[in-house]
Design an enzyme around this catalytic site. Structure first.
Site, PDB file in Angstrom:
ATOM      1  CB  CYS A  81      27.643 -15.551  44.063  1.00  0.00           C
ATOM      2  SG  CYS A  81      28.770 -14.527  45.027  1.00  0.00           S
TER       3      CYS A  81
ATOM      4  CB  CYS B 118      31.817 -12.649  43.125  1.00  0.00           C
ATOM      5  SG  CYS B 118      31.917 -14.388  42.703  1.00  0.00           S
TER       6      CYS B 118
ATOM      7  CB  CYS C 100      33.741 -15.308  46.137  1.00  0.00           C
ATOM      8  SG  CYS C 100      32.124 -14.676  46.586  1.00  0.00           S
TER       9      CYS C 100
ATOM     10  CB  CYS D 271      29.875 -18.423  45.274  1.00  0.00           C
ATOM     11  SG  CYS D 271      31.026 -17.535  44.215  1.00  0.00           S
TER      12      CYS D 271
ATOM     13  CB  CYS E 184      40.201  -0.871  47.179  1.00  0.00           C
ATOM     14  SG  CYS E 184      40.184  -0.357  48.891  1.00  0.00           S
TER      15      CYS E 184
HETATM   16 ZN   LIG Z   1      30.972 -15.234  44.714  1.00  0.00          ZN
END
Ligand SMILES: [Zn+2]
Length: 140
Positions: free
Chosen positions: A107, A104, A56, A59, A127
């Site tokens: 976060c 995610c 991510c 984070c 995607c």
């Molecule tokens: Zn994240």
């Protein structure tokens, strides 16, 4: 289906909208925090074929393995599986379509959408907006 969306819910990593805006690049902020979609065929990660992990951009949470990446032809980095407990999904009714939004777990940042027309073994297609991801080549 979890009822948590990217704008509610409690996450391990939390910042105010203004803080996120400072922490992230403008295009990362627009996608992760405001569910913008990057233009197709713009992500450098499309051509990323080295072994490693996609994390991510908000984070650093590890999200996808390069072993599940495939070329979907859509212009967005695509994966047929996420790492365990890495992402969450929510039904997304925006734009007059029924889609499954992917975010995610650490976060709550918006990553992209999940479709069921992917390759075997899962039949899934994550995607993803490349701008929401960072790539870490494996050092092995
Ligand atoms: Zn994240």
């Amino acid at each position: 289906m979890p009822t948590v969306s990217t704008n509610t819910g409690t996450f391990e990593v939390t910042h105010s909208d203004a803080e996120w805006q400072k922490l992230l690049k403008p295009d990362q902020y627009a996608t992760l925090r405001h569910e913008a979609t990057e233009p197709p065929f713009t992500s450098e990660l499309l051509k990323e074929e080295r072994p490693g992990t996609f994390a991510c951009a908000g984070c650093d949470n590890a999200l996808f393995s390069s072993t599940t990446k495939f070329d979907s032809g859509t212009g967005w980095p695509s994966f047929w599986s996420s790492l365990e407990n890495a992402v969450g999904t929510t039904r997304d009714l925006s734009l007059g379509m029924v889609r499954t939004a992917v975010w995610c777990r650490r976060c709550g940042g918006h990553l992209g959408h999940l479709f069921d027309d992917g390759p075997k073994p899962t039949g899934l297609r994550y995607c993803m907006n490349g701008v929401a991801l960072t790539f870490k080549p494996s050092t092995a």
